[in-house]
Design a protein around this motif. Structure first.
Motif, PDB file in Angstrom:
ATOM      1  N   CYS A  99       0.821  -1.211   0.000  1.00 54.77           N
ATOM      2  CA  CYS A  99       0.000   0.000   0.000  1.00 54.77           C
ATOM      3  C   CYS A  99       0.858   1.265   0.000  1.00 54.77           C
ATOM      4  CB  CYS A  99      -0.927  -0.022   1.206  1.00 54.77           C
ATOM      5  SG  CYS A  99      -0.043  -0.439   2.710  1.00 54.77           S
ATOM      6  N   HIS A 100       2.104   1.159  -0.439  1.00 58.71           N
ATOM      7  CA  HIS A 100       2.991   2.319  -0.491  1.00 58.71           C
ATOM      8  C   HIS A 100       4.090   2.026  -1.514  1.00 58.71           C
ATOM      9  CE1 HIS A 100       4.807  -0.545   2.320  1.00 58.71           C
ATOM     10  NE2 HIS A 100       5.928  -0.165   1.752  1.00 58.71           N
ATOM     11  N   CYS A 134       1.193   4.619   5.669  1.00 58.58           N
ATOM     12  CA  CYS A 134       2.581   4.170   5.564  1.00 58.58           C
ATOM     13  C   CYS A 134       3.435   4.844   4.482  1.00 58.58           C
ATOM     14  CB  CYS A 134       2.688   2.654   5.518  1.00 58.58           C
ATOM     15  SG  CYS A 134       1.747   1.911   4.231  1.00 58.58           S
ATOM     16  N   ASN A 187      -3.042   6.582   0.106  1.00 59.56           N
ATOM     17  CA  ASN A 187      -2.919   6.078   1.473  1.00 59.56           C
ATOM     18  C   ASN A 187      -2.222   7.183   2.290  1.00 59.56           C
ATOM     19  OD1 ASN A 187      -2.109   4.740   3.814  1.00 59.56           O
ATOM     20  ND2 ASN A 187      -1.148   3.027   2.764  1.00 59.56           N
TER      21      ASN A 187
HETATM   22 ZN    ZN Z   1       1.997   0.469   2.949  1.00 64.00          ZN
END
Ligand code: ZN
Ligand code: MG
Length: 223
Positions: free
Chosen positions: A93-94, A125, A122
């Motif tokens: 997610c990053h 993170c 997001n």
């Molecule tokens: Zn992430």
């Protein structure tokens, strides 16, 4: 306890690669910014609009756009005539430094002034990962609510610019701009806030001016 050790190792590994990316950018005098936002904040439309202005200003740049699985953003940016490399992160997610380093292998850094990273949507993170950028940009929008800066303080703390997008919707949404600014400055008292509307183009010029200044500083090697 074991998890803590693993995470520390991952970040340590990431930081080592980030340092390599940063050195490469420095050698080529290329500025890199990392735009962090939630899904739907309007990053891609913003990059379409800002990208056109940067292009018209004669700035040579590349957009690295991050998404878990699709190439939708890259297709949009490419259709707008903007230079783009898609980074698919899979289930991550990053974007981490390794992915940026790999994407930069596709870019002639000696011909560029600027790299713009559109991180995966997001607010959590992406803020934790140094990818070798000069500046992180916290990109928020009026439809997300005015309390996001205190809900995601790390992002605000480590960012060098905050952009509040969708100001064209201010009359329709329950968004208190002075409370938002208060929330930002509670976390990061010096953070510059830029109000824009990607839809109407309002404020895009301010962003392009900010970028131009930072590119100049990077080329002159002024800290
Ligand atoms: Zn992430
Ligand atoms: Mg996008």
């Amino acid at each position: 306890m074991a998890f803590k050790v693993i995470k520390e190792n991952v970040l340590k590994d990431n930081d080592r690669v980030a340092k390599m990316v940063r050195e490469d950018l420095k050698k080529n005098k290329v500025l890199m910014i990392n735009v962090i936002a939630s899904p739907g904040a309007g990053k891609t439309l913003f990059l379409e609009k800002a990208g056109m202005s940067l292009k018209n200003a004669g700035i040579s740049f590349e957009i690295l756009t991050g998404d878990c699985f699709t190439s939708r953003d890259a297709e949009r940016l490419d259709a707008a005539g903007l230079p783009v490399v898609q980074i698919n992160t899979g289930n991550a997610c990053h974007i981490d430094a390794g992915l940026v380093k790999k994407a930069l292998e596709e870019v002639r850094l000696d011909e560029k002034d600027l790299i713009i990273i559109e991180n995966v949507g997001n607010l959590v993170c992406p803020a934790e990962f140094d990818v070798g950028e000069d500046f992180k940009v916290a990109f928020l929008s009026t439809t997300e609510g005015h309390d996001k800066p205190i809900k995601y303080p790390l992002l605000v703390k480590i960012s060098n610019l905050a952009i509040i997008n969708k100001i064209d919707l201010l009359q329709y949404v329950d968004f208190d701009m002075s409370f938002f600014e208060e929330c930002i400055h509670k976390v990061n008292s010096a953070l510059q806030i830029m109000k824009i509307s990607s839809k109407t183009g309002d404020g895009i010029d301010n962003f392009v001016g900010w970028i131009k200044d930072k590119i100049k500083m990077k080329k002159e090697n002024v800290e």
